[in-house]
Enzyme design. Structure first.
Site, PDB file in Angstrom:
ATOM      1  N   ALA A 207      -5.638  -2.863   7.329  1.00  0.00           N
ATOM      2  CA  ALA A 207      -4.537  -3.552   6.649  1.00  0.00           C
ATOM      3  C   ALA A 207      -4.104  -2.707   5.463  1.00  0.00           C
ATOM      4  O   ALA A 207      -4.946  -2.287   4.672  1.00  0.00           O
ATOM      5  CB  ALA A 207      -4.988  -4.923   6.165  1.00  0.00           C
ATOM      6  N   HIS A 208      -2.828  -2.412   5.384  1.00  0.00           N
ATOM      7  CA  HIS A 208      -2.342  -1.659   4.229  1.00  0.00           C
ATOM      8  C   HIS A 208      -0.913  -2.000   3.811  1.00  0.00           C
ATOM      9  O   HIS A 208      -0.421  -1.487   2.827  1.00  0.00           O
ATOM     10  CB  HIS A 208      -2.439  -0.147   4.493  1.00  0.00           C
ATOM     11  CG  HIS A 208      -1.366   0.375   5.399  1.00  0.00           C
ATOM     12  ND1 HIS A 208      -1.425   0.244   6.768  1.00  0.00           N
ATOM     13  CD2 HIS A 208      -0.186   0.990   5.143  1.00  0.00           C
ATOM     14  CE1 HIS A 208      -0.336   0.774   7.307  1.00  0.00           C
ATOM     15  NE2 HIS A 208       0.436   1.232   6.339  1.00  0.00           N
ATOM     16  N   ARG A 209      -0.249  -2.880   4.582  1.00  0.00           N
ATOM     17  CA  ARG A 209       1.147  -3.212   4.239  1.00  0.00           C
ATOM     18  C   ARG A 209       1.196  -3.941   2.903  1.00  0.00           C
ATOM     19  O   ARG A 209       0.418  -4.893   2.701  1.00  0.00           O
ATOM     20  CB  ARG A 209       1.750  -4.159   5.279  1.00  0.00           C
ATOM     21  CG  ARG A 209       1.826  -3.588   6.633  1.00  0.00           C
ATOM     22  CD  ARG A 209       3.196  -3.060   6.959  1.00  0.00           C
ATOM     23  NE  ARG A 209       3.017  -2.034   7.955  1.00  0.00           N
ATOM     24  CZ  ARG A 209       3.516  -0.818   7.890  1.00  0.00           C
ATOM     25  NH1 ARG A 209       4.274  -0.474   6.884  1.00  0.00           N
ATOM     26  NH2 ARG A 209       3.288   0.052   8.830  1.00  0.00           N
ATOM     27  N   ARG A 241      -4.556   2.018  -0.902  1.00  0.00           N
ATOM     28  CA  ARG A 241      -3.825   0.878  -1.487  1.00  0.00           C
ATOM     29  C   ARG A 241      -4.681  -0.395  -1.393  1.00  0.00           C
ATOM     30  O   ARG A 241      -4.795  -1.165  -2.350  1.00  0.00           O
ATOM     31  CB  ARG A 241      -2.504   0.661  -0.721  1.00  0.00           C
ATOM     32  CG  ARG A 241      -1.708  -0.543  -1.187  1.00  0.00           C
ATOM     33  CD  ARG A 241      -0.586  -0.859  -0.211  1.00  0.00           C
ATOM     34  NE  ARG A 241       0.586  -0.027  -0.352  1.00  0.00           N
ATOM     35  CZ  ARG A 241       1.565  -0.240  -1.228  1.00  0.00           C
ATOM     36  NH1 ARG A 241       1.521  -1.255  -2.057  1.00  0.00           N
ATOM     37  NH2 ARG A 241       2.608   0.549  -1.265  1.00  0.00           N
ATOM     38  N   ASP A 285      -2.187  -4.275  10.695  1.00  0.00           N
ATOM     39  CA  ASP A 285      -0.780  -4.444  10.328  1.00  0.00           C
ATOM     40  C   ASP A 285      -0.050  -3.106  10.421  1.00  0.00           C
ATOM     41  O   ASP A 285       1.076  -2.974   9.964  1.00  0.00           O
ATOM     42  CB  ASP A 285      -0.621  -5.083   8.938  1.00  0.00           C
ATOM     43  CG  ASP A 285      -1.213  -4.256   7.817  1.00  0.00           C
ATOM     44  OD1 ASP A 285      -1.625  -3.102   8.061  1.00  0.00           O
ATOM     45  OD2 ASP A 285      -1.256  -4.761   6.677  1.00  0.00           O
TER      46      ASP A 285
END
Ligand code: UD1
Length: 375
Positions: A207-209, A241, A285
């Protein structure tokens, strides 16, 4: 004497991956003089240099070293620094892959200098303008001279927006080229042994969005869902992030307590492909991983409400589950209960992304219209 000057602008992990075969082909081409401009949007070893090493790519000609910042800062800094380079290089064509801030900044800078722009991965649409990538894709497409689309659906999206048919070339997906080329090397990695994993016993989570990881509620939900998957092992390579947000939101320690969640640093391409290919299921994501799961025939649950790759959703191969914990767990159980049927379905997936020859086609097209681009 090389008769065509081409500048490739990239700056992030996925852009390096999707450009790799093209760089190799262009570098060995007697007609093309290739210059790689790295914007510096990604700068950690695991986010950039590792891929140059894995794919044996030449060092970028220039690094603009823009680093992190707000969207405006990042895009503007790239534009200001790139303009100087392009004025000096005077290329016949600027190539921009993907949908990042580096993509848009590269396209805009070149278009304003009246240098033809070629967009690789043109026409993908999530129809969600809150995603920075959707803004980047649309604007890039509309200031490009050549649009290389990965699928028929992407071609149709461009035509619907009034982009002239003669500018569009449906080449297939360069990410598929990379996968086919690099799969044997990926198979040879020992990442499963290193992590003590047996094939098909774990879920791979990424997940990084920003809409997921910069939002406390959504990030908490994703972690909650990973915890609820117990006793199934969850392998979680963590994007910088996400790492930052997990610490800021005090969720890092919570995950550390969970023995079934294996947190690892971002992996190289080969290790990632091996992890995808041997997973029971992918929870992500990422746009790229949805496609890689599809090509490797591994079921995928996408932690978003929309996708720019609806092609991957046929025959239940990929489902949008957002970040609702109950929905994620229900859909996961659903897939596990019907595992045999789903695995059977996945065997029959048509290839909608070309035949792994996209990079070759792109090079041929560029060369065939060289004189048009020079005028
Ligand atoms: C960018 C792209 C996204 C792509 C992703 C792949 C945009 C708008 N987004 O998102 O489309 O899917 O790359 O990874 O262009 N950071 C580091 N080290 C790095 C890079 C980033 O620590 O090498 C951290 C910084 O805290 C930075 C944050 O990650 O502020 C976000 O980086 P940024 O380049 O803004 O966007 P990504 O989330 O990586």
């Amino acid at each position: 004497m090389k008769s065509m000057k081409v500048t490739l602008v990239l700056g992030t992990r996925p852009q390096i991956i999707k450009s790799a075969p093209l760089i190799c082909l262009a570098n060995n081409d007697p007609e093309i003089e290739l210059s790689i401009v790295h914007t510096g949007q990604h700068y950690d070893y695991e986010m950039t240099k590792i891929f140059f090493e894995e794919f044996n790519l030449p060092e970028p000609t220039v690094n603009l070293n823009v680093g992190s910042g707000t969207h405006a800062q990042q895009t503007a800094k790239i534009m200001i620094r790139l303009e100087k380079i392009l004025l000096k290089q005077k290329p016949d064509l600027v190539i921009v892959p993907g949908d990042t801030n580096s993509t848009l900044a590269g396209a805009l800078t070149a278009a304003k200098l009246h240098i033809p722009v070629a967009h690789i991965e043109a026409g993908a649409r999530s129809y969600d303008m809150r995603m920075p990538e959707e803004v980047n894709r649309r604007l890039t497409d509309h200031c490009s001279t050549l649009l290389f689309t990965p699928t028929e659906n992407c071609t149709k999206n461009l035509l619907k927006e009034g982009i002239e048919e003669k500018k569009i070339y449906q080449t297939g997906d360069t990410m598929y080229d990379v996968l086919l080329r690099e799969l044997p090397k990926a198979e040879k990695t020992t990442i499963l042994e290193k992590l003590g994993l047996e094939p098909k016993t774990y879920v791979l989570l990424t997940a990084h969005r920003p809409e997921n990881v910069d939002n406390l509620e959504n990030l908490k939900n994703i972690i909650e869902a990973a915890i609820k998957l117990k006793p199934i092992i969850v392998v979680f390579p963590i994007h910088p992030r996400t790492q930052k947000q997990l610490r800021k939101m005090k969720l890092y320690k919570k995950i550390e307590k969970e023995k079934h969640i294996i947190m690892i640093k971002p992996q190289g391409y080969h290790e990632t492909i091996k992890l995808i290919k041997n997973a029971k299921l992918i929870l992500t994501d990422s746009g790229g991983m949805q496609k890689e799961a599809f090509w490797l025939k591994i079921p995928c649950l996408t932690l978003r409400e929309t996708t720019e790759w609806p092609e991957t959703m046929i025959l239940g191969a990929n489902s949008l589950v957002g970040t609702n914990v109950q929905k994620i767990i229900e859909k996961f159980n659903d897939i596990m209960n019907k595992e045999k049927e789903i695995v059977e379905n996945l065997k029959d997936l048509p290839n909608l992304f070309g035949k792994g020859e996209a990079s070759q086609k792109i090079i041929e097209i560029i060369k065939s219209i060289k004189s048009y681009l020079k005028n």
